[in-house]
Scaffold this motif. Sequence first.
Motif, mmCIF file in Angstrom:
data_model
loop_
_atom_site.group_PDB
_atom_site.id
_atom_site.type_symbol
_atom_site.label_atom_id
_atom_site.label_comp_id
_atom_site.label_asym_id
_atom_site.label_seq_id
_atom_site.Cartn_x
_atom_site.Cartn_y
_atom_site.Cartn_z
ATOM 1 N N GLN A 62 0.854 -1.179 0.000
ATOM 2 C CA GLN A 62 0.000 0.000 0.000
ATOM 3 C C GLN A 62 0.896 1.237 0.000
ATOM 4 O O GLN A 62 1.917 1.280 0.685
ATOM 5 C CB GLN A 62 -0.931 -0.009 1.213
ATOM 6 N N LYS A 63 0.505 2.204 -0.789
ATOM 7 C CA LYS A 63 1.277 3.425 -0.924
ATOM 8 C C LYS A 63 0.405 4.615 -0.545
ATOM 9 O O LYS A 63 -0.807 4.596 -0.757
ATOM 10 C CB LYS A 63 1.788 3.561 -2.362
ATOM 11 N N LEU A 64 1.043 5.630 -0.002
ATOM 12 C CA LEU A 64 0.361 6.870 0.338
ATOM 13 C C LEU A 64 1.021 7.981 -0.461
ATOM 14 O O LEU A 64 2.251 8.035 -0.567
ATOM 15 C CB LEU A 64 0.474 7.154 1.836
ATOM 16 N N GLU A 65 0.202 8.847 -1.027
ATOM 17 C CA GLU A 65 0.737 9.946 -1.819
ATOM 18 C C GLU A 65 0.495 11.262 -1.105
ATOM 19 O O GLU A 65 -0.623 11.548 -0.670
ATOM 20 C CB GLU A 65 0.091 9.981 -3.204
ATOM 21 N N ASP A 66 1.549 12.052 -0.980
ATOM 22 C CA ASP A 66 1.438 13.376 -0.390
ATOM 23 C C ASP A 66 0.706 14.267 -1.389
ATOM 24 O O ASP A 66 1.173 14.448 -2.516
ATOM 25 C CB ASP A 66 2.829 13.933 -0.084
ATOM 26 N N GLU A 67 -0.436 14.797 -0.991
ATOM 27 C CA GLU A 67 -1.257 15.599 -1.901
ATOM 28 C C GLU A 67 -0.560 16.876 -2.342
ATOM 29 O O GLU A 67 -0.822 17.388 -3.433
ATOM 30 C CB GLU A 67 -2.596 15.931 -1.245
ATOM 31 N N ASP A 68 0.323 17.412 -1.511
ATOM 32 C CA ASP A 68 1.002 18.663 -1.847
ATOM 33 C C ASP A 68 2.194 18.456 -2.769
ATOM 34 O O ASP A 68 2.392 19.220 -3.714
ATOM 35 C CB ASP A 68 1.472 19.374 -0.564
ATOM 36 N N THR A 69 2.994 17.418 -2.498
ATOM 37 C CA THR A 69 4.230 17.226 -3.255
ATOM 38 C C THR A 69 4.137 16.130 -4.317
ATOM 39 O O THR A 69 4.972 16.069 -5.211
ATOM 40 C CB THR A 69 5.388 16.846 -2.305
ATOM 41 N N GLY A 70 3.138 15.251 -4.201
ATOM 42 C CA GLY A 70 3.030 14.126 -5.118
ATOM 43 C C GLY A 70 3.962 12.986 -4.765
ATOM 44 O O GLY A 70 4.009 11.971 -5.462
ATOM 45 N N GLU A 71 4.735 13.131 -3.675
ATOM 46 C CA GLU A 71 5.652 12.082 -3.249
ATOM 47 C C GLU A 71 4.874 10.828 -2.860
ATOM 48 O O GLU A 71 3.860 10.903 -2.176
ATOM 49 C CB GLU A 71 6.486 12.546 -2.058
ATOM 50 N N VAL A 72 5.356 9.683 -3.330
ATOM 51 C CA VAL A 72 4.727 8.405 -3.014
ATOM 52 C C VAL A 72 5.544 7.728 -1.914
ATOM 53 O O VAL A 72 6.754 7.557 -2.043
ATOM 54 C CB VAL A 72 4.659 7.493 -4.256
ATOM 55 N N CYS A 73 4.873 7.376 -0.829
ATOM 56 C CA CYS A 73 5.514 6.684 0.289
ATOM 57 C C CYS A 73 4.966 5.264 0.375
ATOM 58 O O CYS A 73 3.752 5.063 0.343
ATOM 59 C CB CYS A 73 5.233 7.419 1.606
ATOM 60 N N TYR A 74 5.866 4.326 0.488
ATOM 61 C CA TYR A 74 5.473 2.931 0.635
ATOM 62 C C TYR A 74 5.228 2.622 2.106
ATOM 63 O O TYR A 74 5.873 3.193 2.982
ATOM 64 C CB TYR A 74 6.573 2.010 0.108
ATOM 65 N N THR A 75 4.311 1.702 2.351
ATOM 66 C CA THR A 75 4.061 1.249 3.718
ATOM 67 C C THR A 75 4.487 -0.213 3.837
ATOM 68 O O THR A 75 4.725 -0.889 2.824
ATOM 69 C CB THR A 75 2.564 1.353 4.101
ATOM 70 N N ALA A 76 4.554 -0.691 5.060
ATOM 71 C CA ALA A 76 4.878 -2.100 5.324
ATOM 72 C C ALA A 76 3.611 -2.940 5.315
ATOM 73 O O ALA A 76 3.545 -3.993 5.933
ATOM 74 C CB ALA A 76 5.600 -2.228 6.655
ATOM 75 N N LEU A 77 2.613 -2.471 4.583
ATOM 76 C CA LEU A 77 1.319 -3.154 4.497
ATOM 77 C C LEU A 77 1.099 -3.622 3.066
ATOM 78 O O LEU A 77 1.091 -2.826 2.135
ATOM 79 C CB LEU A 77 0.202 -2.203 4.921
ATOM 80 N N SER A 78 0.923 -4.907 2.912
ATOM 81 C CA SER A 78 0.733 -5.468 1.573
ATOM 82 C C SER A 78 -0.745 -5.631 1.253
ATOM 83 O O SER A 78 -1.590 -5.705 2.146
ATOM 84 C CB SER A 78 1.419 -6.830 1.470
ATOM 85 N N CYS A 79 -1.011 -5.736 -0.012
ATOM 86 C CA CYS A 79 -2.341 -6.115 -0.472
ATOM 87 C C CYS A 79 -2.702 -7.431 0.212
ATOM 88 O O CYS A 79 -1.845 -8.308 0.389
ATOM 89 C CB CYS A 79 -2.323 -6.287 -1.984
ATOM 90 N N ARG A 80 -3.941 -7.566 0.563
ATOM 91 C CA ARG A 80 -4.382 -8.782 1.266
ATOM 92 C C ARG A 80 -4.219 -10.041 0.412
ATOM 93 O O ARG A 80 -4.240 -11.152 0.926
ATOM 94 C CB ARG A 80 -5.834 -8.634 1.724
ATOM 95 N N HIS A 81 -4.004 -9.882 -0.870
ATOM 96 C CA HIS A 81 -3.856 -11.030 -1.770
ATOM 97 C C HIS A 81 -2.396 -11.416 -2.008
ATOM 98 O O HIS A 81 -2.125 -12.368 -2.731
ATOM 99 C CB HIS A 81 -4.546 -10.750 -3.101
ATOM 100 N N LEU A 82 -1.466 -10.676 -1.411
ATOM 101 C CA LEU A 82 -0.057 -11.013 -1.587
ATOM 102 C C LEU A 82 0.351 -12.103 -0.600
ATOM 103 O O LEU A 82 0.136 -11.974 0.607
ATOM 104 C CB LEU A 82 0.836 -9.777 -1.365
#
Length: 158
Positions: free
Chosen positions: A44-64
């Motif tokens: 799962q990734k989170l995107e900073d709305e102001d900068t567009g930076e994509v941050c990865y999390t240590a949370l995977s899709c439930r199907h992985l």
Amino acid sequence: MTPFDMSNTPASQTDAFWRTVRLEDMSKTQWESLCDGCGRCCLQKLEDEDTGEVCYTALSCRHLDTDSCRCKVYPQRATVAPECIHLTVNDIPEFHWLPSTCAYRLVSEGKDLPEWHPLVSGTPETVHLVGISVQQRVMSEDRVPEEDWEEHIIHWID
């Protein structure tokens, strides 16, 4: 020094397809084989709305499957997980969000595959052996409420 013998691998061949075939011209088999099985794109990734930076999390899709780093529903993923991103040649301009180690991104940028990539090493285990994969490093998104995902941002993926 790598933990595997690189002396007789596919990459030593001058006709390695990823060096000669444009992404747009690859067969389905070639395209699919570029996936190194790291599982990073399934986080799962989170995107900073102001900068567009994509941050990865240590949370995977439930199907992985976090042991094999492969999708448990890959053939049916479009139906089972409609939010799943399906990489296509039309997405090449957007590959910047993929990890810098991703073969799709590397090839689109005119770079070669690293020695640990299964197409180069000859085995799918090298991606795990060198610590590129998310194997045993992440947990399913189902274990954390979405409002708490920000607390699981990781910095070991670029």
